[in-house]
Design a protein around this motif. Structure first.
Motif, PDB file in Angstrom:
ATOM      1  N   ALA A  21       0.830  -1.211   0.000  1.00 15.68           N
ATOM      2  CA  ALA A  21       0.000   0.000   0.000  1.00 15.68           C
ATOM      3  C   ALA A  21       0.862   1.258   0.000  1.00 15.68           C
ATOM      4  CB  ALA A  21      -0.939  -0.010   1.206  1.00 15.68           C
ATOM      5  N   ILE A  22       1.918   1.244   0.782  1.00 15.41           N
ATOM      6  CA  ILE A  22       2.815   2.408   0.852  1.00 15.41           C
ATOM      7  C   ILE A  22       3.494   2.629  -0.496  1.00 15.41           C
ATOM      8  CG2 ILE A  22       4.890   3.367   1.944  1.00 15.41           C
ATOM      9  CD1 ILE A  22       2.314   3.283   3.733  1.00 15.41           C
ATOM     10  N   GLU A  23       3.947   1.544  -1.116  1.00 18.46           N
ATOM     11  CA  GLU A  23       4.590   1.670  -2.433  1.00 18.46           C
ATOM     12  C   GLU A  23       3.661   2.324  -3.439  1.00 18.46           C
ATOM     13  OE1 GLU A  23       6.370  -1.841  -4.078  1.00 18.46           O
ATOM     14  OE2 GLU A  23       7.618  -2.150  -2.311  1.00 18.46           O
ATOM     15  N   VAL A  33       8.075  10.723   3.371  1.00 22.80           N
ATOM     16  CA  VAL A  33       8.807  10.250   4.542  1.00 22.80           C
ATOM     17  C   VAL A  33       7.911   9.234   5.228  1.00 22.80           C
ATOM     18  CG1 VAL A  33       9.797  10.862   6.789  1.00 22.80           C
ATOM     19  CG2 VAL A  33      10.035  12.425   4.847  1.00 22.80           C
ATOM     20  N   VAL A  34       8.475   8.079   5.554  1.00 20.86           N
ATOM     21  CA  VAL A  34       7.711   7.050   6.248  1.00 20.86           C
ATOM     22  C   VAL A  34       8.304   6.869   7.640  1.00 20.86           C
ATOM     23  CG1 VAL A  34       7.004   4.635   6.269  1.00 20.86           C
ATOM     24  CG2 VAL A  34       7.065   5.890   4.104  1.00 20.86           C
ATOM     25  N   ALA A  58      10.546  -3.907   6.404  1.00 21.89           N
ATOM     26  CA  ALA A  58       9.914  -2.693   5.894  1.00 21.89           C
ATOM     27  C   ALA A  58      10.948  -1.618   5.588  1.00 21.89           C
ATOM     28  CB  ALA A  58       8.889  -2.182   6.908  1.00 21.89           C
ATOM     29  N   GLN A  59      11.889  -1.429   6.494  1.00 20.84           N
ATOM     30  CA  GLN A  59      12.931  -0.417   6.294  1.00 20.84           C
ATOM     31  C   GLN A  59      13.737  -0.718   5.035  1.00 20.84           C
ATOM     32  OE1 GLN A  59      15.922  -0.231   9.383  1.00 20.84           O
ATOM     33  NE2 GLN A  59      16.652   1.755   8.689  1.00 20.84           N
ATOM     34  N   SER A  64      15.107   0.754  -0.398  1.00 18.09           N
ATOM     35  CA  SER A  64      15.468   0.330  -1.753  1.00 18.09           C
ATOM     36  C   SER A  64      14.715   1.157  -2.802  1.00 18.09           C
ATOM     37  CB  SER A  64      15.186  -1.161  -1.953  1.00 18.09           C
ATOM     38  OG  SER A  64      13.796  -1.399  -2.064  1.00 18.09           O
ATOM     39  N   LEU A  65      13.634   1.811  -2.384  1.00 17.66           N
ATOM     40  CA  LEU A  65      12.870   2.695  -3.267  1.00 17.66           C
ATOM     41  C   LEU A  65      13.259   4.163  -3.068  1.00 17.66           C
ATOM     42  CD1 LEU A  65       9.386   1.032  -2.715  1.00 17.66           C
ATOM     43  CD2 LEU A  65      10.838   0.834  -4.747  1.00 17.66           C
TER      44      LEU A  65
END
Length: 133
Positions: A21-23, A33-34, A58-59, A64-65
């Motif tokens: 979902a975040i992607e 910023v997450v 997750a980190q 990586s993105l």
């Protein structure tokens, strides 16, 4: 800048769905910023957010993105800590994992997700566990 607070618990079955979902969200944002938060309810001496597999996964996936990641560890009541952090840091959205519970189960055991939704005016994204294919 768009800031998202992602609450990750000890059970990491929801992390993959949350990261999917975040992607999707960051793909349409110029800068995101997450904040990855974990609330220890029983904080053992020496316990660290880095010891939680879901946080590490997750980190790594977000970095990586090329997404800026901030790790947040605290202890106390999870719903209260998540809400207070979101308000203090004025995040734009909160992302939590949800699990299926009956109404009786929610009444007996509580629901962090439900408490977060009901206690904040910020938008809350609820992600269920990712299904195996």
């Amino acid at each position: 800048m768009y800031e998202i607070l992602v609450a990750i618990d000890d059970e990491d079955e929801h992390v993959a769905a949350q990261m999917d979902a975040i992607e999707e969200m960051v793909a349409i944002s110029d800068e995101t910023v997450v904040h990855l938060i974990h609330v220890f309810t029983d904080n053992q001496p020496g316990a660290s957010i880095q010891q939680i597999e879901g946080i590490r996964d997750a980190q790594q996936r977000l970095e990586s993105l090329d997404i800026e990641v901030r790790l947040v560890e605290t202890s106390g009541n999870p719903a209260e800590e998540i809400r207070e952090y979101a308000e203090k840091h004025d995040v734009d959205q909160i992302c939590v994992g949800g699990r299926k519970r009956s109404p009786a189960g929610k009444a007996l055991f509580g629901s962090v997700t439900q408490n977060v939704i009901l206690s904040t005016a910020k938008p809350v994204l609820v992600c269920g566990a990712k299904k195996e294919r």
